[in-house]
Design a protein around this motif. Structure first.
Motif, PDB file in Angstrom:
ATOM      1  N   HIS A   5       0.805  -1.217   0.000  1.00  0.00           N
ATOM      2  CA  HIS A   5       0.000   0.000   0.000  1.00  0.00           C
ATOM      3  C   HIS A   5       0.841   1.272   0.000  1.00  0.00           C
ATOM      4  O   HIS A   5       0.316   2.360  -0.239  1.00  0.00           O
ATOM      5  N   ASP A  22      -2.447  -0.541  11.560  1.00  0.00           N
ATOM      6  CA  ASP A  22      -2.866   0.863  11.530  1.00  0.00           C
ATOM      7  C   ASP A  22      -1.624   1.740  11.418  1.00  0.00           C
ATOM      8  O   ASP A  22      -0.575   1.444  12.011  1.00  0.00           O
ATOM      9  N   HIS A  62      -3.691   9.470   0.767  1.00  0.00           N
ATOM     10  CA  HIS A  62      -4.603   8.890   1.755  1.00  0.00           C
ATOM     11  C   HIS A  62      -4.787   9.684   3.050  1.00  0.00           C
ATOM     12  O   HIS A  62      -5.743   9.413   3.781  1.00  0.00           O
ATOM     13  N   ASN A  65      -7.437  15.231   4.724  1.00  0.00           N
ATOM     14  CA  ASN A  65      -8.888  15.352   4.823  1.00  0.00           C
ATOM     15  C   ASN A  65      -9.314  16.558   3.982  1.00  0.00           C
ATOM     16  O   ASN A  65      -9.333  17.703   4.454  1.00  0.00           O
ATOM     17  N   VAL A  76      -4.593   6.200  10.115  1.00  0.00           N
ATOM     18  CA  VAL A  76      -5.348   5.612   9.010  1.00  0.00           C
ATOM     19  C   VAL A  76      -5.101   4.105   9.028  1.00  0.00           C
ATOM     20  O   VAL A  76      -4.207   3.610   9.723  1.00  0.00           O
ATOM     21  N   THR A  77      -5.892   3.375   8.247  1.00  0.00           N
ATOM     22  CA  THR A  77      -5.680   1.933   8.143  1.00  0.00           C
ATOM     23  C   THR A  77      -4.490   1.641   7.240  1.00  0.00           C
ATOM     24  O   THR A  77      -3.909   2.546   6.639  1.00  0.00           O
ATOM     25  N   GLU A  79      -4.390   0.402   4.308  1.00  0.00           N
ATOM     26  CA  GLU A  79      -4.605   0.844   2.931  1.00  0.00           C
ATOM     27  C   GLU A  79      -4.902   2.335   2.834  1.00  0.00           C
ATOM     28  O   GLU A  79      -5.042   2.880   1.729  1.00  0.00           O
ATOM     29  N   LYS A  81      -7.436   4.203   4.782  1.00  0.00           N
ATOM     30  CA  LYS A  81      -8.756   4.708   5.139  1.00  0.00           C
ATOM     31  C   LYS A  81      -8.671   5.462   6.473  1.00  0.00           C
ATOM     32  O   LYS A  81      -8.023   4.999   7.403  1.00  0.00           O
TER      33      LYS A  81
END
Length: 379
Positions: A5, A22, A62, A65, A76-77, A79, A81
């Protein structure tokens, strides 16, 4: 490094295995800065440049915001998110220095533009020029209590030093903002009459000592602040500012060093009263990194062996308690007696490739300046 990722995982156990996927947004920026910084000091290496770019790309794709004015997330995760947003501007700060340092290596203007946007956003938020687009608001109800936090001017001062080096076209702006930062620190937070530098003061810049939050002293923070100020004093040729920075270091280390077990306490109370933070008597890795940087710089600038002795004392403590001779790296969190609180853990949301390599590289460079390049080992 996350080969799938992009970006970096920092929740690592003692052997280097990932125990949580995470991702810390702070650490994406800090990692990108670290590897760019190492390239600047020791020459570009493909794996370092690749690591920096991977983190920068992950941040851009990613971690922003866009519905909240370009503020960055906190976690974030794997990937990418979003998981958590925080009110503090530190994600933006590390994003700014990462892009700035990378721009200094590559000359790719998009990275300077990103750094400049984040820089202006932080300045506007810190100075109340805009409402926080996240809508989170201050930590306490402002009608009841509002104030100033040391972290805002001190971290911004560090950001300025990096931005000014790579972006000389805007030197006048950076110089003006740097002076605002040092004036705020000295005028409001530095309290020699209390023998400390306070983390928080009221909106008028006065101490409020009737409650615990108003008496918090973080010695490691103060010591980090001291070398940011030394660097600025050297840039300006300001001897008085340098002496103030030296005094901030001295007050913090004399009050915060544990006389019984060694090592620097995490929090102390300005008036010697009980501290509210449960981790107040723990020993964390990063304050000891800050001692290394600040003490070496102060010794270089003054020749006073007081600072050399603190450098050597801190290195001795860190080798004995933080460093892991079997698997490498440093433990992050020690009990007061110096034993790791989490002996199976090396990295976390807050601990990653930043404080330790920054301290080792900066201390090495400073000591090399003192002894001369001819006495240093080849890279």
């Amino acid at each position: 490094m996350d080969r799938e990722h992009g970006g970096v995982y920092t929740c690592l156990d003692r052997t280097g295995e990932v125990y949580s996927t995470d991702k810390s947004v702070w650490m994406q920026g800090r990692c990108a800065w670290t590897f760019s910084h190492l390239c600047r000091l020791y020459g570009e290496r493909p794996e370092w440049m690749e690591a920096a770019k991977s983190c920068l790309d992950f941040l851009e794709e990613h971690c922003i915001n866009h519905e909240a004015g370009g503020r960055l997330y906190f976690t974030v995760t794997a990937e990418g998110k979003p998981l958590r947003q925080r009110r503090y501007c530190f994600s933006e700060g590390f994003y700014a220095i990462a892009n700035a340092e990378y721009y200094g290596l590559t000359g790719e203007t998009e990275h300077l533009e990103r750094a400049r946007r984040a820089y202006r956003l932080i300045y506007d938020l810190n100075n109340g020029l805009i409402e926080d687009p996240t809508g989170l608001g201050p930590k306490t109800i402002p009608e009841t209590r509002s104030g100033r936090a040391l972290a805002d001017p001190m971290i911004f001062l560090n950001i300025i030093g990096i931005m000014r080096r790579v972006d000389p076209a805007n030197t006048e702006e950076y110089d003006c903002h740097a002076r605002e930062c040092t004036d705020t620190i000295v005028r409001y937070h530095y309290r020699p009459e209390l023998g400390c530098t306070l983390e928080s003061v009221n909106a008028e810049g006065q101490p409020e000592l009737d409650y615990t939050a108003g008496r918090v002293v973080n010695p490691g923070h103060d010591i980090e602040c001291s070398w940011f100020m030394m660097d600025e004093a050297n840039y300006r040729g300001d001897e008085e500012l340098h002496k103030t920075a030296e005094q901030i270091f001295r007050l913090a280390i004399e009050a915060g060093w544990d006389k019984e077990y060694g090592g620097l306490l995490y929090f102390i109370d300005a008036c010697g009263k009980p501290t509210e933070a449960y981790e107040h008597d723990m020993k964390l890795w990063w304050p000891h990194n800050e001692i290394m940087i600040a003490a070496s710089k102060a010794y270089r600038d003054t020749g006073d062996e007081y600072y050399l002795n603190w450098l050597l004392k801190t290195i001795e403590y860190s080798k004995a308690h933080f460093a892991d001779p079997e698997y490498g790296e440093w433990y992050g969190y020690l009990r007061r007696d110096g034993l790791p609180t989490m002996p199976s853990t090396k990295g976390s949301t807050f601990k990653g490739p930043f404080h330790v390599p920054r301290a080792l590289s900066m201390t090495e460079r400073t000591l090399t300046e003192i002894i001369g390049d001819e006495a240093a080992p080849s890279a």
